[in-house]
Design an enzyme around this catalytic site. Structure first.
Site, PDB file in Angstrom:
ATOM      1  N   ASP A 199      -5.045  -9.819   7.470  1.00 13.00           N
ATOM      2  CA  ASP A 199      -4.056 -10.114   6.442  1.00 13.00           C
ATOM      3  C   ASP A 199      -4.294  -9.105   5.336  1.00 13.00           C
ATOM      4  O   ASP A 199      -5.425  -8.925   4.877  1.00 13.00           O
ATOM      5  CB  ASP A 199      -4.156 -11.554   5.940  1.00 13.00           C
ATOM      6  CG  ASP A 199      -2.818 -12.001   5.344  1.00 13.00           C
ATOM      7  OD1 ASP A 199      -1.792 -11.873   6.037  1.00 13.00           O
ATOM      8  OD2 ASP A 199      -2.786 -12.431   4.185  1.00 13.00           O
ATOM      9  N   SER A 200      -3.237  -8.423   4.957  1.00 14.80           N
ATOM     10  CA  SER A 200      -3.433  -7.299   4.051  1.00 14.80           C
ATOM     11  C   SER A 200      -2.298  -7.217   3.052  1.00 14.80           C
ATOM     12  O   SER A 200      -1.290  -7.910   3.177  1.00 14.80           O
ATOM     13  CB  SER A 200      -3.550  -6.001   4.855  1.00 14.80           C
ATOM     14  OG  SER A 200      -2.514  -5.912   5.809  1.00 14.80           O
ATOM     15  N   LYS A 206      -6.337   8.663   8.166  1.00 20.83           N
ATOM     16  CA  LYS A 206      -6.048   7.380   7.508  1.00 20.83           C
ATOM     17  C   LYS A 206      -7.054   6.319   7.970  1.00 20.83           C
ATOM     18  O   LYS A 206      -7.605   5.579   7.156  1.00 20.83           O
ATOM     19  CB  LYS A 206      -4.606   6.916   7.795  1.00 20.83           C
ATOM     20  CG  LYS A 206      -4.305   5.603   7.075  1.00 20.83           C
ATOM     21  CD  LYS A 206      -2.915   5.028   7.278  1.00 20.83           C
ATOM     22  CE  LYS A 206      -2.854   3.645   6.617  1.00 20.83           C
ATOM     23  NZ  LYS A 206      -1.695   2.851   6.982  1.00 20.83           N
ATOM     24  N   HIS A 253      -8.320   0.900   3.891  1.00 21.64           N
ATOM     25  CA  HIS A 253      -8.768  -0.493   3.790  1.00 21.64           C
ATOM     26  C   HIS A 253      -8.991  -1.097   5.174  1.00 21.64           C
ATOM     27  O   HIS A 253     -10.003  -1.713   5.439  1.00 21.64           O
ATOM     28  CB  HIS A 253      -7.732  -1.299   2.995  1.00 21.64           C
ATOM     29  CG  HIS A 253      -6.325  -1.143   3.506  1.00 21.64           C
ATOM     30  ND1 HIS A 253      -5.749   0.092   3.744  1.00 21.64           N
ATOM     31  CD2 HIS A 253      -5.377  -2.055   3.873  1.00 21.64           C
ATOM     32  CE1 HIS A 253      -4.521  -0.073   4.211  1.00 21.64           C
ATOM     33  NE2 HIS A 253      -4.277  -1.366   4.299  1.00 21.64           N
ATOM     34  N   ARG A 254      -8.025  -0.863   6.089  1.00 20.43           N
ATOM     35  CA  ARG A 254      -8.139  -1.456   7.438  1.00 20.43           C
ATOM     36  C   ARG A 254      -9.268  -0.800   8.213  1.00 20.43           C
ATOM     37  O   ARG A 254     -10.019  -1.467   8.924  1.00 20.43           O
ATOM     38  CB  ARG A 254      -6.789  -1.310   8.180  1.00 20.43           C
ATOM     39  CG  ARG A 254      -6.744  -2.030   9.522  1.00 20.43           C
ATOM     40  CD  ARG A 254      -5.319  -2.216  10.025  1.00 20.43           C
ATOM     41  NE  ARG A 254      -4.539  -2.992   9.068  1.00 20.43           N
ATOM     42  CZ  ARG A 254      -3.672  -2.445   8.198  1.00 20.43           C
ATOM     43  NH1 ARG A 254      -3.429  -1.158   8.202  1.00 20.43           N
ATOM     44  NH2 ARG A 254      -3.032  -3.209   7.329  1.00 20.43           N
ATOM     45  N   TYR A 297       3.887   0.557   2.750  1.00 14.20           N
ATOM     46  CA  TYR A 297       3.895   1.243   1.458  1.00 14.20           C
ATOM     47  C   TYR A 297       3.247   2.633   1.524  1.00 14.20           C
ATOM     48  O   TYR A 297       3.063   3.264   0.484  1.00 14.20           O
ATOM     49  CB  TYR A 297       3.174   0.378   0.410  1.00 14.20           C
ATOM     50  CG  TYR A 297       3.870  -0.942   0.130  1.00 14.20           C
ATOM     51  CD1 TYR A 297       4.858  -1.046  -0.849  1.00 14.20           C
ATOM     52  CD2 TYR A 297       3.543  -2.089   0.854  1.00 14.20           C
ATOM     53  CE1 TYR A 297       5.502  -2.249  -1.097  1.00 14.20           C
ATOM     54  CE2 TYR A 297       4.178  -3.304   0.610  1.00 14.20           C
ATOM     55  CZ  TYR A 297       5.155  -3.376  -0.369  1.00 14.20           C
ATOM     56  OH  TYR A 297       5.789  -4.573  -0.610  1.00 14.20           O
ATOM     57  N   ASP A 298       2.906   3.115   2.715  1.00 14.32           N
ATOM     58  CA  ASP A 298       2.275   4.446   2.826  1.00 14.32           C
ATOM     59  C   ASP A 298       3.075   5.545   2.113  1.00 14.32           C
ATOM     60  O   ASP A 298       2.484   6.420   1.484  1.00 14.32           O
ATOM     61  CB  ASP A 298       2.056   4.820   4.302  1.00 14.32           C
ATOM     62  CG  ASP A 298       0.869   4.080   4.911  1.00 14.32           C
ATOM     63  OD1 ASP A 298      -0.025   3.651   4.149  1.00 14.32           O
ATOM     64  OD2 ASP A 298       0.836   3.938   6.145  1.00 14.32           O
TER      65      ASP A 298
HETATM   66  P1  ITT Z   1       1.272  -9.582  10.781  1.00 13.15           P
HETATM   67  O1  ITT Z   1       1.093 -10.785   9.878  1.00 13.15           O
HETATM   68  O2  ITT Z   1       2.076  -9.904  12.006  1.00 13.15           O
HETATM   69  O3  ITT Z   1      -0.001  -8.872  11.063  1.00 13.15           O
HETATM   70  P2  ITT Z   1       2.642  -8.497   8.457  1.00 13.15           P
HETATM   71  O4  ITT Z   1       3.318  -7.178   8.179  1.00 13.15           O
HETATM   72  O5  ITT Z   1       3.413  -9.755   8.123  1.00 13.15           O
HETATM   73  O6  ITT Z   1       2.199  -8.491   9.995  1.00 13.15           O
HETATM   74  P3  ITT Z   1       0.752  -9.086   6.378  1.00 13.15           P
HETATM   75  O7  ITT Z   1       1.307 -10.431   6.139  1.00 13.15           O
HETATM   76  O8  ITT Z   1      -0.727  -8.907   6.392  1.00 13.15           O
HETATM   77  O9  ITT Z   1       1.248  -8.497   7.764  1.00 13.15           O
HETATM   78  O10 ITT Z   1       1.416  -8.107   5.317  1.00 13.15           O
HETATM   79  C1  ITT Z   1       0.865  -6.854   5.112  1.00 13.15           C
HETATM   80  C2  ITT Z   1       1.882  -5.960   4.407  1.00 13.15           C
HETATM   81  O11 ITT Z   1       1.156  -5.128   3.477  1.00 13.15           O
HETATM   82  C3  ITT Z   1       2.544  -5.009   5.383  1.00 13.15           C
HETATM   83  O12 ITT Z   1       3.742  -5.535   5.919  1.00 13.15           O
HETATM   84  C4  ITT Z   1       2.775  -3.770   4.522  1.00 13.15           C
HETATM   85  O13 ITT Z   1       3.940  -3.955   3.768  1.00 13.15           O
HETATM   86  C5  ITT Z   1       1.569  -3.795   3.585  1.00 13.15           C
HETATM   87  N1  ITT Z   1       0.458  -2.997   4.144  1.00 13.15           N
HETATM   88  C6  ITT Z   1      -0.723  -3.470   4.650  1.00 13.15           C
HETATM   89  N2  ITT Z   1      -1.467  -2.462   5.121  1.00 13.15           N
HETATM   90  C7  ITT Z   1      -0.762  -1.335   4.926  1.00 13.15           C
HETATM   91  C8  ITT Z   1      -0.999   0.024   5.216  1.00 13.15           C
HETATM   92  O14 ITT Z   1      -2.101   0.425   5.856  1.00 13.15           O
HETATM   93  N3  ITT Z   1      -0.063   0.913   4.880  1.00 13.15           N
HETATM   94  C9  ITT Z   1       1.067   0.539   4.261  1.00 13.15           C
HETATM   95  N4  ITT Z   1       1.379  -0.742   3.963  1.00 13.15           N
HETATM   96  C10 ITT Z   1       0.475  -1.676   4.293  1.00 13.15           C
END
Ligand code: ITT
Length: 207
Positions: A72-73, A183, A188-189, A162-163
């Site tokens: 979750d990110s 990357k 973070h990931r 948001y990259d």
């Molecule tokens: P899942 O829950 O199915 O994994 P999701 O897109 O809904 O997919 P999140 O709820 O964790 O996942 O939301 C994370 C959002 O944060 C993601 O959709 C992007 O908009 C942003 N994000 C996270 N990591 C990113 C990255 O490495 N680069 C750019 N944007 C990122």
């Protein structure tokens, strides 16, 4: 670290799935996304990253019977008191401003209009969870953060989310311009996955 059973990655986000594959496949870990396994995503209703990640992993594990990993990110922007944060994926739709990555980036740029670079501080955060099975009472939890700031316009390139508007403070360029390996090394990931791998070697020590 190989194991006979695959791990399910509890994500339906194509960008995340690609990055996790790139990070884990070289280690011989077999990861299948929940999309491949036909698991429908659940609505994310929790108020912390870690709770959302646990719920996603438990759901995918309960349907597939496999060990599960979830991320979750989100993007935390200082000038917006940490928003969009937990709601990064749904930022534009929550403000009735469309939906998807392009709409999210457009809304973010609009909200920061007029602020200089020093006022545009931001960071990506990833909270990663591994469950050995659906009822695992002690999930492995790791975290990674990537500091940067929000640029003044979109820079087209690769990546996702948001990259195109995030200038990372390691290479001082739009994250959309980084190669995938670069990357993964800095992000973070990538950091959350490296910390996870260190702990997974205990789970898969006989692999
Ligand atoms: P899942 O829950 O199915 O994994 P999701 O897109 O809904 O997919 P999140 O709820 O964790 O996942 O939301 C994370 C959002 O944060 C993601 O959709 C992007 O908009 C942003 N994000 C996270 N990591 C990113 C990255 O490495 N680069 C750019 N944007 C990122």
């Amino acid at each position: 670290m190989a194991d006979t059973q695959p791990i399910v990655f509890a994500s339906s986000n194509a960008g995340k799935i690609r990055e996790l594959d790139e990070l884990l496949l070289p280690l011989g870990m077999q990861v299948k996304s929940q999309v491949e396994l036909g698991v429908e995503p659940l609505p994310e209703t929790a108020v912390t990253f870690v709770e959302n990640a646990i719920v996603k992993a438990r759901h995918a594990s309960s349907i597939t019977g496999l060990a599960a990993i979830a991320d979750d990110s989100g993007l935390e922007v200082d000038a917006l008191n940490g928003a969009p944060g937990l709601y990064s994926a749904r930022f534009a739709s929550m403000h009735n401003a469309g939906s998807g990555d392009e709409a999210n980036n457009a809304l973010l740029l609009k909200k920061l209009d007029g602020l200089d670079d020093k006022q545009r501080g931001a960071r990506f955060r990833s909270v990663m969870v591994f469950l050995r099975h659906e009822n695992d009472p002690s999930p492995i939890i790791t975290q990674g953060v990537w500091e940067g700031h929000i640029m003044h316009k979109v820079t087209e390139g690769g990546g996702f989310g948001y990259d195109p508007v995030f200038c990372n403070h390691d290479t001082h360029q739009a994250t959309s311009l980084l190669g995938k390996d670069e990357k993964n090394k800095l992000s973070h990931r990538g950091k959350a996955v490296q910390a996870m791998i260190a702990q997974l070697s205990d789970v898969y020590k006989n692999g």
